[in-house]
Scaffold this active site. Structure first.
Site, mmCIF file in Angstrom:
data_model
loop_
_atom_site.group_PDB
_atom_site.id
_atom_site.type_symbol
_atom_site.label_atom_id
_atom_site.label_comp_id
_atom_site.label_asym_id
_atom_site.label_seq_id
_atom_site.Cartn_x
_atom_site.Cartn_y
_atom_site.Cartn_z
ATOM 1 N N GLY A 39 41.592 -0.290 7.411
ATOM 2 C CA GLY A 39 40.569 0.002 6.874
ATOM 3 C C GLY A 39 40.333 1.472 6.251
ATOM 4 C CG ASN A 184 45.494 6.067 -6.151
ATOM 5 O OD1 ASN A 184 44.882 5.811 -7.104
ATOM 6 N ND2 ASN A 184 45.632 5.228 -5.427
ATOM 7 N N GLY A 222 51.200 10.766 -5.192
ATOM 8 C CA GLY A 222 52.185 10.078 -4.292
ATOM 9 C C GLY A 222 53.351 11.116 -4.186
ATOM 10 C CG ASP A 248 53.560 0.688 6.241
ATOM 11 O OD1 ASP A 248 53.031 0.525 5.081
ATOM 12 O OD2 ASP A 248 53.138 0.002 7.100
ATOM 13 C CB THR A 250 49.974 0.895 5.024
ATOM 14 O OG1 THR A 250 50.728 -0.064 4.477
ATOM 15 C CG2 THR A 250 48.353 0.339 5.320
ATOM 16 C CG ASP A 254 43.027 5.557 3.940
ATOM 17 O OD1 ASP A 254 42.235 5.553 2.701
ATOM 18 O OD2 ASP A 254 43.508 4.284 4.290
HETATM 19 O O1 RIB Z 1 44.273 2.481 2.381
HETATM 20 C C1 RIB Z 1 44.966 1.672 3.157
HETATM 21 C C2 RIB Z 1 43.952 0.669 3.759
HETATM 22 O O2 RIB Z 1 43.297 -0.352 2.726
HETATM 23 C C3 RIB Z 1 44.354 -0.443 4.883
HETATM 24 O O3 RIB Z 1 44.453 -0.035 6.071
HETATM 25 C C4 RIB Z 1 43.812 -1.675 4.506
HETATM 26 O O4 RIB Z 1 42.771 -1.944 5.570
HETATM 27 C C5 RIB Z 1 42.762 -1.266 3.222
HETATM 28 O O5 RIB Z 1 41.550 -0.889 3.654
#
Ligand code: RIB
Length: 304
Positions: A39, A184, A222, A248, A250, A254
């Site tokens: 999230g 981004n 990036g 990864d 992900t 954030d």
């Molecule tokens: O930015 C990455 C996040 O986007 C993930 O953890 C996923 O939950 C989405 O919200």
């Protein structure tokens, strides 16, 4: 020390590596499946808390097992979750993530992330927000609540950081409540119509975002680094920090935003906060998952 307050999403991420995206009607085999806390809002809160800054989360999860795990994980990372509601009759947010060739494709089920309204969030902010705190929000919660929260935080004298992700056009009257927008390339194109590809297009995007009413702007590019312009009007380019390896991506964006907010609380300049964000994001991409990959201050080489 002031604190970081995040109003944002909490998702359980169901993530799998695939050799390629399947075609319509096709089934393919993946690998490296994991269920882990994510999230955008909660990831940003974890990054801020792990960098040693007092961090409060305003959010909602369901009264289900995913919700319990997410709250426990966020508390373990050091964030205050006393304003995270556990709601009956609504599921916790979920993100289904397919990792292909170093890129992520994410499908969201918002669930409880859309349950909080302005009437929930604004009183929370009035209760805990103090001048010079940093308020951070994104685009995964109810848009009306998000706009009201930005307006309230700005009115209370908090420094507001808006991360318009996922990209969705924002109303014009939101921008004057935004002290720093961090976005981004694709989010930038959606928000101001310019795809930032080089110094000229970054400068043009920043000019348009400031014309809309945003204060400072940071565009993440990036592996190409990030471009920022603070209230002093001085453009800054920060190269991406070298990652040991890319496992990864992900949560990397954030992590960067959580570090920007934490840097502001610690009195760093925008440029120093961007460098901190780049260093922290380089660690995140070297590990699998979202919150489980976000580094502590020690891992980024920052003394507290
Ligand atoms: O930015 C990455 C996040 O986007 C993930 O953890 C996923 O939950 C989405 O919200």
């Amino acid at each position: 020390m002031p604190k970081v307050i995040v109003f944002g999403s909490m998702n359980m991420d169901l993530s799998i590596d695939a050799p390629r995206m399947p075609a319509a009607g096709e089934t393919i085999s993946g690998s490296g499946f994991l269920t882990n806390a994510g999230g955008k809002g909660a990831n940003q809160a974890v990054a801020s808390a792990r960098l040693g800054v007092p961090t409060h989360m305003i959010a909602a999860v369901g009264a289900d097992s995913f919700g319990g795990e997410l709250v426990a994980g966020l508390e373990a990372a050091g964030a205050d979750c006393s304003l995270v509601r556990r709601l009956e009759g609504v599921p916790t947010g979920v993100a289904v993530i397919v990792r292909t060739e170093g890129e992520n494709r994410i499908v969201l089920s918002a669930g409880a992330n859309h349950a909080l309204s302005a009437d929930d969030v604004v009183p929370d902010l009035r209760r805990i927000g103090e001048k010079d705190d940093v308020f951070v929000t994104q685009g995964e919660c109810d848009p009306t609540a998000t706009k009201a929260a930005l307006r309230a935080a700005h009115g209370l004298g908090l420094y507001t950081v808006f991360n318009p992700a996922p990209a969705r056009p924002a109303p014009n009257d939101l921008w004057p409540c935004v002290d720093l927008v961090c976005l981004n390339e694709t989010e930038c194109q959606t928000m101001c119509g310019v795809l930032p590809e080089d110094a000229r297009t970054c400068e043009e995007a920043v000019r348009r975002l400031r014309a809309l009413g945003a204060g400072a702007v940071v565009i993440t590019l990036g592996a190409a680094g990030s471009f920022g312009l603070g209230e002093d009007g001085r453009p800054t380019f920060v190269p991406a920090a070298r990652a040991e390896r890319v496992v990864d991506t992900t949560g990397a964006g954030d992590t960067y935003i959580g570090a920007l907010a934490a840097g502001r609380v610690r009195g760093l300049t925008l440029e120093a906060s961007m460098r901190w964000g780049a260093a922290a994001a380089a660690v995140t991409v070297s590990r699998l998952g979202a919150q489980q990959a976000i580094p502590t201050a020690g891992e980024v080489g920052v003394a507290l």
